[in-house]
Design a protein around this motif. Structure first.
Motif, PDB file in Angstrom:
ATOM      1  N   ILE A 121       0.839  -1.201   0.000  1.00 52.33           N
ATOM      2  CA  ILE A 121       0.000   0.000   0.000  1.00 52.33           C
ATOM      3  C   ILE A 121       0.872   1.248   0.000  1.00 52.33           C
ATOM      4  O   ILE A 121       0.663   2.184  -0.775  1.00 52.33           O
ATOM      5  N   ILE A 134      -7.526   5.943   0.683  1.00 50.32           N
ATOM      6  CA  ILE A 134      -7.515   4.521   0.993  1.00 50.32           C
ATOM      7  C   ILE A 134      -8.896   4.127   1.488  1.00 50.32           C
ATOM      8  O   ILE A 134      -9.515   4.848   2.277  1.00 50.32           O
ATOM      9  N   VAL A 173      -6.217   1.677  -3.000  1.00 46.60           N
ATOM     10  CA  VAL A 173      -5.459   2.922  -2.904  1.00 46.60           C
ATOM     11  C   VAL A 173      -5.673   3.672  -4.216  1.00 46.60           C
ATOM     12  O   VAL A 173      -5.440   3.124  -5.294  1.00 46.60           O
TER      13      VAL A 173
END
Length: 482
Positions: A121, A134, A173
């Protein structure tokens, strides 16, 4: 944002939806619209076998109902009708699957990727560049969503919070896009209503602390039927936003200084619904329509779009909500109500579009009680009063309080199919409103008003003929003592 800035539908004021909140509000708004057009309305017990609609394993109490015109019948769960397939509901729950279908149909979407580990991430966020968003792939109601994350340190802190608070495994993301976010409700190729969802905020007065201003804002939200149970809650994100702006809960903002308490605009997290249908370009509305066309069998739903601040003809679609809340379209914080419930009924029962509509409403919460207690499997609402109504008002003076006079009037009203109320004005005076479709019966109700109960003493009656307007009236006959 003052009350006078809100324009509600004439037959749908706050009295009609009193004490109805949450997802039950969406259900009631659609059911009431169909019932007012003369459709047969039934409510069903919780977890009934009749419900074939995907409910995400949530209770169906007060949220599952049917409407019928005698020839066809449709089932509804909250705002979603049975023409929205379960397959599509599942697709909409998975944001990655939804984005894939949007991409196939050239619907503009943010650049993004689904990832699991914190390392991946962080690496991807660094790759596409900050700010980023996110959000969990399967979340709802804004849970686990953080927007406008400006650097790696902020992202690391948010990931720690997400891992400790939620059990989601996968997160999307995305590149953060500046611009206003709108929820656009589409029905059958048309954008019916659009709401600019503004993140939770307060405005300083130079006197009160941040904490007190949040309390004041929450008290204002309680006056709005949709927002009543959606207060601003002080949590990690709120304190994080305050710290980023250089404030604490005991800080006193300057007069007229606006402070945003969240990045995400979810109304359930304290956001403000501002009606904005007319300010959107036709191009953006078409993007919302095209988004639904990209998904299979979903003729009505809510679409979330961020509009490009540099070009109001452009925007990116964030997601589609197949079981979208509609309460804020009919009860905005600012602006003119949009009749989303009416558009839904138009789609399922087009033959009722030109039909006269009753202004009456029914006692939804009382009707649900037998279902809640599992006393019955289903309840059919009484037929909508569709005929021309006649009305009388009486002011009765005498010994009429605590002598069973009010209950006597109610009993006789119900026996004679009279709607209305008897209301205490003082210790020796009451007001009676009598409504009915039979003029002779309404006129004849005077004899019951005059006769009264055994212990009552009627000294004076002021009688007035009324022209029944389309002001909302509740079916049945109520005793009002306060």
């Amino acid at each position: 944002m003052q009350a006078q800035e809100v324009k509600l539908l004439k037959t749908l004021n706050t009295d009609v939806v009193k004490d109805i909140t949450g997802f039950q509000l969406c259900s009631y708004l659609v059911a009431l619209e169909g019932w007012r057009r003369g459709l047969e309305l039934k409510w069903y017990r919780d977890e009934t076998n009749l419900c074939k609609l995907d409910t995400n394993n949530k209770s169906t109490h007060g949220k599952f109902f049917s409407l019928s015109n005698g020839n066809k019948l449709h089932y509804f769960f909250r705002s979603r009708g049975d023409k929205v397939t379960n397959k599509t509901v599942k697709i909409c729950k998975n944001k990655e699957d939804t984005k894939a279908l949007f991409k196939q149909s050239n619907v503009p979407i943010p650049r993004g990727k689904t990832l699991e580990t914190d390392e991946n991430i962080i690496n991807y966020a660094n790759e596409i560049g900050y700010p980023v968003i996110i959000k969990p792939t399967s979340g709802s109601m804004g849970q686990g969503v953080y927007t406008n994350i400006s650097n790696e340190d902020e992202l690391i802190g948010i990931l720690k919070e997400l891992r400790s608070k939620y059990s989601f495994h996968e997160y999307i993301v995305e590149k953060h896009y500046d611009g206003n976010e709108y929820r656009i409700y589409v029905v059958d190729d048309k954008a019916i209503g659009a709401t600019n969802r503004i993140p939770a905020n307060i405005v300083g007065d130079g006197v009160n602390t941040v904490e007190k201003l949040i309390e004041i804002k929450n008290n204002e939200r309680k006056k709005n039927p949709y927002l009543a149970r959606k207060p601003i809650k002080v949590d990690y994100e709120v304190t994080y936003m305050l710290e980023r702006a250089g404030y604490k809960l005991d800080s006193i903002p300057e007069k007229n200084e606006e402070l945003f308490l969240r990045e995400k605009s979810n109304l359930s997290a304290g956001g403000d619904p501002i009606e904005a249908t007319d300010e959107l370009s036709d191009e953006v509305k078409q993007i919302a329509v095209d988004a639904l066309k990209a998904l299979p069998s979903i003729p009505h739903a809510g679409v979330d779009i961020i509009v490009d601040p540099a070009d109001n003809r452009k925007g990116v679609v964030l997601e589609a909500n197949a079981t979208a809340e509609i309460g804020f379209h009919l009860f905005p914080l600012v602006g003119e109500a949009r009749d989303v419930a009416g558009a839904i009924i138009d789609y399922y029962f087009p033959e009722t579009i030109e039909k006269n509509k009753s202004s009456f409403y029914f006692d939804y919460l009382s009707m649900l009680e037998p279902l809640k207690k599992n006393a019955v499997d289903e309840i059919k609402a009484i037929q909508t009063p569709m005929e021309e109504m006649h009305a009388k008002k009486y002011i009765v003076t005498g010994k009429v309080i605590k002598v069973s006079y009010m209950s006597y009037i109610k009993r006789e009203a119900l026996r004679n199919n009279i709607f209305g109320y008897i209301k205490k004005l003082s210790n020796n005076q009451v007001e009676i409103l009598a409504l009915g479709s039979d003029k002779e019966i309404v006129d004849g109700f005077y004899r019951f008003v005059k006769k009264g109960s055994k212990k009552s003493v009627i000294k004076n009656i002021e009688e007035q003929d009324l022209i029944h307007s389309d002001e909302p009236r509740k079916t049945g006959f109520q005793i009002i003592t306060s």
